[in-house]
Scaffold this active site. Sequence first.
Site, PDB file in Angstrom:
ATOM      1  CG  ASP A   1      -2.900   8.535   7.942  1.00  0.00           C
ATOM      2  OD1 ASP A   1      -2.630   7.089   8.313  1.00  0.00           O
ATOM      3  OD2 ASP A   1      -2.952   9.204   6.922  1.00  0.00           O
TER       4      ASP A   1
ATOM      5  CD  GLU B   1      -3.053  -0.141   2.463  1.00  0.00           C
ATOM      6  OE1 GLU B   1      -3.845  -0.889   2.575  1.00  0.00           O
ATOM      7  OE2 GLU B   1      -2.776   0.850   3.248  1.00  0.00           O
TER       8      GLU B   1
ATOM      9  CE1 TYR C   1      -7.407  -0.554   6.917  1.00  0.00           C
ATOM     10  CE2 TYR C   1      -6.203  -0.188   4.818  1.00  0.00           C
ATOM     11  CZ  TYR C   1      -6.087  -0.239   6.199  1.00  0.00           C
ATOM     12  OH  TYR C   1      -5.011   0.209   7.061  1.00  0.00           O
TER      13      TYR C   1
END
Lengths: 390, 278
Positions: B56, B45, B171
């Site tokens: 994040d 990825e 995911y």
Amino acid sequence: MKAGRYGIYGGQYVPETLMSALIELEETYERVREDPEFSRRLSWYLCEYAGRETPLTYCGNLSRDLGCRVYLKREDLLHGGAHKLNNTLGQALMAKFMGKHRLIAETGAGQHGVATAIAGAALDLPVEVYMGEVDTRRQALNVFRMELLGARVVPVASGTRTLKDAINAAMRDWVANLRETHYLLGSCVGPHPFPRVVRDFQSVIGEETRRQILEREGRLPDTVVACVGGGSNAIGIFYPFSNDDVTLVGVEAGGEGLESGRHGASLSAGSVGVFQGALSYLLQDDDGQALETHSVAAGLDHPSVGPEHAMLKDSGRVRYEAVTDAEALHAFRLLSRTEGIIPALESAHAVAYALRAADDLDRDDILIVNLSGRGDKDVADVASLHGGAI
Amino acid sequence: MSRIAGLFVRKNPVFIGFTVAGDPGIEASLRVAKTMVDAGADLLEIAIPYSDPVADGPVIERAHVRALRAGTTADDVFALVRRIREHAPATPLVLFTYYNIIHRRGADRFFAEAAAAGADGVLIVDLPVEESGEVASYAARYGIDRIALIAPTTSPERQHTILSGASGFVYLISLEGVTGERDHLPPGLAGLVGAVREKTDLPLAVGFGVSRPEHVRSVAAAGANGVIVGSALVRLIEEHLDDGAGMHDALRAAIRMLRSGLVPDPGPDILRRERVEG
């Protein structure tokens, strides 16, 4: 128009984890805005606690100097010293209705952080405020005020260490603590439904202004001016005038001049992009990276703007102009001296535009400036710009 | 069969490594990717660095900052993908991006360039299914899998909607929070994997917080077809910025150790999927 969209702008560009919270927020908001108990309690807090309605002050000295009839909408007199409390009381009360036990917020100038700390104290909810490290230094007084009000201030050292990074940090906290935490966003930015929630809670400014000027002058104003960072005080005063024949002007941070690249004027000099959850105008590079911004006013130092302003710019209903740091500082001093009112540096941008616009107005024309906050927080900063220290 | 589908048929569970393109520099980033593939990352990825990576945590955010400071542009990322593709012809490559990068470039051009560079999938971390109509058509046009994200907070109805447009693999976000290493994965993980498994035949990969061999083991035991490790690897880059050799040794050692948590299980699940995919 699709729900959550302003023309093409707005939307919900957020990580999947946040979607459930946004859906919950939207549902709660639809419910509480119809709930008489919510309206009753919010109205009590706004009037009995925060000091609404705020005056619409006719400025005799300034009117004489500028050659038109100048009024100031005195949000600087709202408890906490800025318009921000309209929104924080509304959202904190909404958080209560949602059963949330904790408030988080971001702040740039510190005014929204202080307003959230006040609302949290009043409604007995613990508050954590994310603030860019640069801003904690620029606005040390407000940091102390927030702590005095029982809030915890978390300095954010990532990115440019200003407002946008504080918003990023608050969103990260929210993603991790959705179930008990309400993210009390301070401007009409971010993903749906925040732009609408904030606009609705701030519209009290324009509703009062419209009623007050009709009582006073028997007619609507010719021009209404407000500063625009994220744009909450502007949308609050503009919205109730949307369908009237009134010129609306939003004033952005021109910083050191648009040509210098050091400014915060996303509507005047930006392009369309997605930022922090919404499609709007954005100061960005060719790859879509947000650019560093600059303004003497921390609350306007932001690369994007609320999506409703983006729509209003495109439709031409609102005109957006930029004034420089120097013009804002001049207006800061001028209003202090001529009217005995020290404006926030953010609001001084609106005053500065009024000084410029007055040339085109006649003696009987009515100009209203939204004085969104008071300038006590900026006094030390302005002194240091002139080599002095307090 | 696409590279992604082929991988999951061949191998179960798979190890997915995450890296930010251009971290710590553009050339150094190519070496990092090669090391990851050579050490046993089955799928890479590759994040396009972005100024405001709100999904994040601090470790990966700092990687974005390093990559941007190194001058990494979207053009550089596509060039990097092309070079990784030359080095690893069979390894599936998924671009991980925030939406404004695509919006700014234009979805048509973005997906065309991604396909030309040799990317197999694109994962857009801040584009929920409600907003993804435009990119879906371009992803399909250029044969790029659109990797969907499902969070623990995603309602069953939303899971259905999301899965109906997903391809490649799904995911699963293991926890409520941003990326970053954790001591423990949440206890509800097996339930999430099970619930999504009932709704799709696509492979399921679990990410966010996975940073230790025992995490990898528990993700595999929960029935996932892949684990995604990001921050635990990105941190090793940060810890060895002045020591290139040490950085690569550390990455190799970490991938081997984390992989040790994967017990190959050529069970009925794989057979079932092979039937589905014909």
